[in-house]
Every structure is written in C-alpha cells, then in structure tokens.
Design an enzyme around this catalytic site. Structure first.
Site, PDB file in Angstrom:
ATOM      1  CG  ASP A 112      47.358 -65.151  94.236  1.00 19.18           C
ATOM      2  OD1 ASP A 112      47.603 -64.545  93.178  1.00 19.18           O
ATOM      3  OD2 ASP A 112      48.030 -65.014  95.290  1.00 19.18           O
ATOM      4  CB  SER A 154      53.587 -56.554 100.536  1.00 28.75           C
ATOM      5  OG  SER A 154      52.342 -57.196 100.715  1.00 28.75           O
TER       6      SER A 154
END
Ligand code: G3H
Ligand code: 13P
Ligand code: ZN
Length: 311
Positions: free
Chosen positions: A82, A216
C-alpha cells in the site's frame, strides 16, 4: 490456493459489478479477522501492508502471516504493498513475495509521476507482479504524509489515458472525493463521491480497473462505544456506504479500508475492558477486538463490495 495477483480478481469484479476489499494488515489478529470473514462469505480479498505496517510488524512476519492465511483459507488472496513511496520499496516487495504493489507518486508533477510509475511497472512486470499507480491527490493522513483539504485534487479525466498508456500500470487509483483517516468530514457536511468524474474516467478507460483509497465510512456505533468507554475521538463521518456501493458496481474493482478496522479493534477492546476491568489476559480483550474487525469486514463485503460468493 496459492497467493494470486489481482489480474483475474479485477477482471471478474469489473464484469460482475462488484469490488474486492483491500484491507490493511498490521498484526496476526487483523489478518485472521479479515481472511476468516472473507472465507466465510466465499469472497476474494486483498491484504495490504503500508510502510508503517512493515516498520511495526516487520515485512517477514507480515508475509508469513499472510502465508498462514493462504494455507488455511480456500479463497483467492493477493498480497499488496500500500502506498509504495519509491522504486526501492516497490522492488523490495516484488522481490519478497508480494503479488501486487502500489507506486504512489501522486504528489509529484505529472511527468515525474509517469517516470517513477513506469520504472516500477517495468520491473514488477518482469517478475510477474502487478502495479497500481495513482493520479490525483486525496486529502487526509497516510503514514507521515498529510495532505490538507485545499491541496487535494480530483483526478483529471483528460489525463488518465495518457497516464495509463505511458506507465503501463494495471490499475489506477483516482481521487473522486474519498480521503484518508478517521477524521474525514464533519457531521452535517453531506460528503459526496464524485460519481460523475468516475463515469467520465470509465468512458475514457473502458474495462480498466479503478481503485478507491480512503473508503472507510467511520461507523458511528464504534465511535460511540469508544467514546462511551473513555475514548476521545472527534466527531467525523465518511462517504456513505451506499455511494461506495454504486462505485463498486461501476469500474471500481478495489476499495481500500483501514480506519474502520482500527475503529473496530479499538471499540472491541474498550468494550471488553469496560465490561471486565479485572481482565489482563491479552487473548481476552484482543480476541474481542479481532471479533469486531471480523464483523466489520463481513459487513463491508455484504454492503459495500458485493464480493460475497465470488471466490
Ligand atoms: O492509507 C493509509 C493506510 O490507512 C495505512 O496507514 O500508513 O498509518 O499504516 P498507515
Ligand atoms: P481509510 O483511512 O479510509 O481506511 O483508507 C485506507 C486506505 O486508503 C489505505 O490505502
Ligand atoms: Zn490509501
């Protein structure tokens, strides 16, 4: 089933109108929670490690934990870097068992972003590893990098074809309104995903997998549990899950979620300690944290991603 790249996953996701969850891993309980939830729902999944995760847990531990999950769960699992900051970090992961890497040179000028991303793509492809690159800048905090709201920029649809052609990347992370971290928008702000920009990009890059970072949604029930039991989180909300679901039905094939897992782990531990102030065995309270993380991954697969039954 061995670790896989994201190539096949994304092809199926694109054609099937769903996305694969890319969840950040930092320790054993998080790896277990994500992969157990995915296996129960027969969903493919991407486990991703940031620079911070590699520093915290050590890359070798993370790789071995992922190998254990691969051995125990009969679902397609990809291991992804990531936000790789430069060629060296990406090369290290390519050389050490990752099946996918992200080169994030999105803070650099267009030509420099292309040059760095292409260097990574050339190397990764020579080793059978796939590459995600990013165009556009998200707001929020990732590792040591903080991008102020006014410096964040939506991806310019007029640049995507040239960027993808010249870098040779396999998927493209874009900025269309999501942002990193647990403090995204203030309650009442009515955050919106720019599905119109996404649609323009899809028209220009038909069939090409798109990635959403900062996805999120900041579950308010977890924020409440944390704050009811001694926490001091600020009020914040994320992009509503139904909008992310719309993106997943379109060309978005990978949706990144980390902060919601952190909130789940913390809510589970705080709830446990509030109910059992005499407990001191980490297996008890971390075990509850793990269960909360598993519950949120279950929820994301069913509500946001639509990847259940696609393994
Ligand atoms: O996008 C960033 C991820 O949430 C990883 O966060 O760099 O603090 O591990 P981290
Ligand atoms: P969140 O902070 O919204 O979970 O984003 C995670 C992410 O984009 C990891 O790359
Ligand atoms: Zn990210």
């Amino acid at each position: 089933m061995p670790l896989v790249t994201t190539t096949e996953m994304f092809k199926k996701a694109y054609n099937g109108g769903y996305a694969v969850g890319a969840f950040n891993v930092n320790n054993m309980e998080i790896v277990q929670a994500i992969t157990e939830a995915a296996a129960e729902l027969k969903s493919p999944v991407i486990l991703q490690a940031s620079a911070g995760a590699r520093k915290y847990a050590n890359s070798v531990y993370l790789r071995k934990l992922v190998e254990a999950a691969v051995e125990l769960c009969d679902i397609p699992i990809a291991m992804h870097l990531d936000h790789g900051a430069n060629f060296e970090v990406c090369k290290d992961c390519v050389d050490n068992g990752f099946t996918s890497v992200m080169i994030d040179a999105s803070d650099k000028p267009f030509e420099e972003n292309i040059r760095i991303s292409k260097e990574v793509t050339d190397y990764a492809h020579s080793k059978g590893v796939v590459v995600e690159a990013e165009l556009g800048t998200l707001a929020g905090v990732e590792d040591d990098v903080q991008v102020a709201d006014d410096k964040a920029q939506y991806t310019d649809p007029d640049q995507v074809v040239e960027f993808v052609e010249r870098t040779g990347c396999d998927s493209l992370a874009i900025a269309v309104g999501t942002s990193h971290g647990a403090y995204k928008f203030k309650p009442g702000q009515n955050p919106k995903l720019r599905l119109d920009i996404l649609e323009e990009i899809v028209q220009k890059l038909p069939g090409f997998p798109i990635v959403l970072h900062g996805s999120s949604s900041v579950p308010q029930e977890y924020v409440k549990i944390i704050n009811d039991h001694g926490g001091a989180l600020k009020d914040a909300i994320g992009i509503p899950e139904d909008q992310l679901r719309e993106a997943a039905k379109s060309a978005v094939c990978k949706i990144n979620i980390d902060s919601d897992l952190r909130l789940g782990m913390t809510a589970g531990i705080r709830q446990h300690m509030a109910e059992h102030p005499d407990h001191f065995d980490p297996r008890q309270y971390v075990g509850d944290g793990r269960q909360y993380v598993k519950d949120i991954v279950h929820h994301k697969i069913l509500t946001v991603l639509g990847s259940d039954g696609k393994a």
